[in-house]
Structure formats: structure tokens, C-alpha cells
Design an enzyme around this catalytic site. Sequence first.
Site, PDB file in Angstrom:
ATOM      1  N   GLU A   1     -31.024 -42.777 -14.614  1.00 33.82           N
ATOM      2  CA  GLU A   1     -29.869 -42.769 -15.510  1.00 33.82           C
ATOM      3  C   GLU A   1     -29.173 -41.409 -15.427  1.00 33.82           C
ATOM      4  O   GLU A   1     -28.988 -40.709 -16.420  1.00 33.82           O
ATOM      5  CB  GLU A   1     -30.290 -43.079 -16.953  1.00 33.82           C
ATOM      6  CG  GLU A   1     -31.040 -44.382 -17.122  1.00 33.82           C
ATOM      7  CD  GLU A   1     -30.193 -45.625 -16.848  1.00 33.82           C
ATOM      8  OE1 GLU A   1     -28.985 -45.484 -16.571  1.00 33.82           O
ATOM      9  OE2 GLU A   1     -30.755 -46.729 -16.888  1.00 33.82           O
TER      10      GLU A   1
ATOM     11  N   ASP B   1       5.267 -18.487 -15.862  1.00 31.82           N
ATOM     12  CA  ASP B   1       5.539 -18.852 -17.248  1.00 31.82           C
ATOM     13  C   ASP B   1       6.445 -17.787 -17.866  1.00 31.82           C
ATOM     14  O   ASP B   1       6.098 -16.596 -17.902  1.00 31.82           O
ATOM     15  CB  ASP B   1       4.214 -18.941 -18.003  1.00 31.82           C
ATOM     16  CG  ASP B   1       4.379 -19.380 -19.437  1.00 31.82           C
ATOM     17  OD1 ASP B   1       5.525 -19.597 -19.880  1.00 31.82           O
ATOM     18  OD2 ASP B   1       3.350 -19.506 -20.135  1.00 31.82           O
TER      19      ASP B   1
END
Length: 427
Positions: A146, A326
Site C-alpha cells: 500500500e 514581477d
Amino acid sequence: MLTTYQRPTVRLTDVIAPAFYPVHQDILDCKHTYYKLDGGRGSTKSSFVSSEIILGMMRDAAAGTITNAVVFRRYKENLHDSVYEQLLWAIDKLGVAGQWKDTISPLRLTYIPTGQTILFRGADKVKKSKSIKVSKGYIKYLWFEELDEFEGSEKIRSIQQSVVRGGEQFTVFYTYNPPKSQRNWVNDPVEFSMPDMMQHHSDYRSVPAAWLGEQFISDAEHLKSVKPEAYRHEYLGEITGTGAEVFTNLTHRTITNEEISHFDHIRRGLDWGYASDPFVYVACNYDKTRRRLYIFDEIYQVRLSNAASARLVRQHNPLNQEVTADSAEPKSIADYRAAGIHIRGARKGPDSVDYGIKWLAEELEEIIIDPDRCPNTWREFYGYELDRDANGNFKAGYPDKNNHTIDAVRYALEDEMHRGGTTIGGW
């Protein structure tokens, strides 16, 4: 040769499903160390691995090599009713029960002729894996059952680094049902991959029907008819996605120096950061004809001063070609200009974020990212998903988190993002 070795009393074809024959042969030929086995319900991948561990340890003993195994689950309380019982099933099915001793406290299986052991551990405390020791031989076999329940690839690597040592050859198994989300770490082809790994997918259709029973087949066919997508995920083990993935046009592959030498439409973007947010610089090439974007260079680092980051940008951009940054930090842009960097601020606009991301996700046929050159860019683009509200519905707009490289790419390509010949968002 150990004379006490007892061969299995059944044919392997009675234990191993046809889909796993090539994997079995690959293990016999020692072609790989790591085996990543995923599949849907009833694919018998866990049955295959349990049989391979029992067979492998007995085969090693017959050859005069003492090997051992450790089996991991995310939580130790899940060990007994899953992998422990699965290995007992394999021992019984192979007809060698008289050769093995099983104990509950501690949870352990022992091969009686040689004292080889199979240990069981939970991964809730990784540091404990450093104390795993065997009295004879070395630990050759690891099994992570798992796999998707584990916290991430870093934890898996930490366990392996502690356990996989002291021998010449190792066999490590990972078994799991693929999570629905394309962005889960076990489904990320970059996050969890190794050069010495065989990947294998299987489902119940390659398993003899008698092994599964009529009810299993009937339930599968019913789900197929009423909920085909659920059937594909649960029974076929397909990664169907949750619908939250933003960028479904991603490709990860090496971008060669030869390719880069022919790029003729390179754009560069920059997103400021310092403390918790990283400073990001990216370089990409836009193929307008085929609507493909190639992202092939990045800087991704925290706690960089403007002077330090400017030096890095000059190293990555030696011809000092224009960089779009930016515009929210005019002082930083001024510092860069004073340092001689050819830079300009992005024009932005009230809807430029949403439009830019939508343009990247929907207007581009393909975004190709080199995961070796740009690991953080791949991680952010691949993992970027829409947020959900308390009712499970998607929130409006795109989330403002884990998107630093995405912002830098938006700035780099803002001149390409035209809508009907007009500028975007009031630019």
C-alpha cells in the site's frame, strides 16, 4: 548446497498470474533492483510479491546465501491482517508450510532449515528502521505494501538507506492501487522513479477467473455498466483524475543541449522572494506554430539578496537578454537595473493571473519540462490543483500557493497572451 531445501510442491503457474510471468523472469535474471507494481482490485500483485519473497529466500538458501526480508506498512497495526497473512498464504500455497515457523510476538516468519527471517515493521517512526538487524546474512528483500499510504518518497528513501546495505544484490517491491489523483506522489513519474526500476501494471482480467470467483467478476461487470469511471479506477487501476488538475498538458522529458541551441523564441521570467517564498527565475522557449512551451532552466532558492540573485541570473543569462519580473517590487527592479541586468516589470492587470494560467493550461498544446534541469518547476506545475470548499465543490479562481514558477512563466510569456488582439486585464 543445503540438503534441507524443499522445492515447492505446486507449479508456479498455479500461484502466479500470467501477467506476472515476465516480472518473475526479470527477478530470476537479476535485471532490476526495484519493482513498482500497481494495479486494480484482484490483480494479485500482493500474492505475487509474497510468493516471490518466499521462493527467493529459499532459493538463496539452496545456493548457500543467507538472505532475509523486511515488510513495511504505513502503520504497524495493519501488518498482521494484511502482509503477514498474505505471506502465510504463500507459504501454504507453495506447499512448504513444514519448512516455516510463524510467530505473533514478535511478528515474524522463520525459515527453519537456516534461521532466515521475515520481519514486519510499521513506518510511523522512520528512525526505528535504522535499528533493524538480522543475526544471519543480510536483508535482501524489502516490500512496501500500500505504497500510496506512505507519507512520500523521502520517507521511502530514508528507510531504504537504512536497510538496503551489506549485501551484493537486493530486490525491493512496491505494491499499491493507484490513487485517483494524477497529482498524488506515487503517480508522479518524476517524484518516485529510479534508473534501476521495473514498472508493471496489472488488473483482474489477466487472472484466472476461478481464482477470483464468480461474485468478484459479477461485481466488477456491474460497476462497469453503472459507473464506468469508478470501474476504470477501482478494477483496472487507472489514474482517472479528480478533475482538480489544472495542467493536463504536461510532458516531462530531457531537453537536450542540441534542442536548446535551436531555440529561437526564448523568454525569461522572474518572481521575487526572500524568506519563506523562493526567488525564482525561469527560461523557456515558445514554439508558436505548434503551441508548445519548453521550460529548460530555473533558479529556485530562498534567502537570496538582490545582489546575490542578480549574479545568478547573469550566470544563467550570459547574453543579458531581457527578463520580465514581477512588478510588485520596483526597488528590486531598480537594484537589478543598477547591476546592469536587462529587466522590465510585468504589466499585469486585474484578471491577468487567471487569464495567464488558463492560457497556459488550455491554449498550449503541450508544456514540456525537463525535470532534471527544472525539478521545482515540474513539481509546481504537476501538483497545481483547484481548491475545494467545505462541500467539496471547486472554488472560483486559481489558488495562490505553490505557484512561484508558474508566476515566473506567466511573466515571461505575457506578450504572447493576447485575447482577440487586445491586451489582457487592462494591461
